[in-house]
Design a protein around this motif. Structure first.
Motif, short mmCIF file in Angstrom:
data_model
loop_
_atom_site.label_atom_id
_atom_site.label_comp_id
_atom_site.label_asym_id
_atom_site.label_seq_id
_atom_site.Cartn_x
_atom_site.Cartn_y
_atom_site.Cartn_z
N ILE A 1 0.87 -1.18 0.00
CA ILE A 1 0.00 0.00 0.00
C ILE A 1 0.90 1.22 0.00
CG2 ILE A 1 -1.69 1.32 1.33
CD1 ILE A 1 -2.72 -1.35 2.46
N ALA A 2 0.65 2.15 -0.92
CA ALA A 2 1.38 3.42 -0.94
C ALA A 2 0.69 4.37 0.04
CB ALA A 2 1.39 4.01 -2.34
N TYR A 3 1.50 5.18 0.72
CA TYR A 3 1.00 6.03 1.82
C TYR A 3 1.55 7.44 1.65
CZ TYR A 3 1.68 7.88 6.63
OH TYR A 3 1.75 8.66 7.75
N THR A 4 0.69 8.43 1.77
CA THR A 4 1.14 9.82 1.84
C THR A 4 0.40 10.51 2.98
OG1 THR A 4 -0.50 10.61 0.24
CG2 THR A 4 1.68 10.02 -0.63
N GLN A 5 1.09 11.48 3.60
CA GLN A 5 0.53 12.20 4.73
C GLN A 5 0.95 13.66 4.62
OE1 GLN A 5 2.37 13.80 7.18
NE2 GLN A 5 1.27 13.64 9.08
N LYS A 6 0.00 14.57 4.92
CA LYS A 6 0.30 16.01 4.96
C LYS A 6 -0.43 16.61 6.15
CE LYS A 6 0.54 16.47 -0.04
NZ LYS A 6 -0.09 17.02 -1.23
N THR A 7 0.21 17.61 6.78
CA THR A 7 -0.45 18.33 7.87
C THR A 7 -0.33 19.83 7.65
OG1 THR A 7 1.54 18.27 9.24
CG2 THR A 7 -0.07 16.53 9.61
N TRP A 8 -1.31 20.55 8.22
CA TRP A 8 -1.37 22.01 8.17
C TRP A 8 -1.69 22.53 9.56
CZ3 TRP A 8 -3.80 18.61 4.92
CH2 TRP A 8 -3.44 18.65 3.59
N LYS A 9 -1.20 23.73 9.88
CA LYS A 9 -1.57 24.36 11.15
C LYS A 9 -3.07 24.56 11.18
CE LYS A 9 2.78 26.67 12.14
NZ LYS A 9 3.47 27.94 12.36
N LEU A 10 -3.67 24.25 12.30
CA LEU A 10 -5.13 24.31 12.43
C LEU A 10 -5.66 25.71 12.19
CD1 LEU A 10 -7.75 22.81 13.11
CD2 LEU A 10 -7.33 23.30 15.51
#
Length: 160
Positions: A54-63
């Motif tokens: 399974i390929a996985y990507t993750q991104k986060t941003w300041k709330l």
């Protein structure tokens, strides 16, 4: 090569984790003894190509501001015996090789770092993912040169 919009058949090796496939979005909280606590928005994407991973990507941003924070990507390789290998590269330059176990029945994945590469301070990382009532929860713990394994991140995500 012909481009098709149909998804490939799910490889039998990833079938027990096929519930992860798709895009998940939600909010999380982070902290550590050496930093201020923070809140973030996160999006995870799990996809497959018909191969046994399974390929996985993750991104986060300041709330509050929406400013980009962190990103990582990698591959999850479940084995028929209930073990799993995960390789993750982070935007910070850090690389994780994780090994662990999964339970298709309980929809729980537990990962423990075998190697944390290119890290000057981080010594150990654990990750636990759990699906409960169509909500994906995770918790990340981390140990550094100066601290034992401590909670670092936790989030609750919904499929979008």
């Amino acid at each position: 090569m012909e481009d098709t919009t149909e998804s490939p058949a799910i490889h039998p090796a990833i079938a027990p984790l096929s519930y992860l496939l798709g895009t998940w979005r939600g909010q999380g909280e982070g902290g550590f003894p050496t930093i201020n606590s923070f809140s973030y928005v996160e999006q995870l994407h799990f996809s497959h190509s018909g191969k046994p991973f399974i390929a996985y990507t993750q991104k986060t941003w300041k709330l509050n501001s929406g400013e980009p924070m962190h990103a990582e990507s990698g591959f999850w390789r479940p084995k028929p015996d209930g073990t799993i290998e995960v390789v993750i590269s982070q935007s910070t330059g850090l690389v994780e090789v994780q090994k662990g176990t999964y339970s298709a029945e309980e929809k729980v994945i537990k990962l423990q770092s075998e190697l944390v590469g290119n890290a000057s301070k981080v010594r150990e990382i654990t990750r636990v993912f759990k699906l409960v009532d169509e909500e994906l929860f995770y918790e990340v713990k981390m140990a550094t040169n100066l601290t034992s394994l401590q909670p670092h991140l936790k989030a609750s995500l919904q499929r979008i």
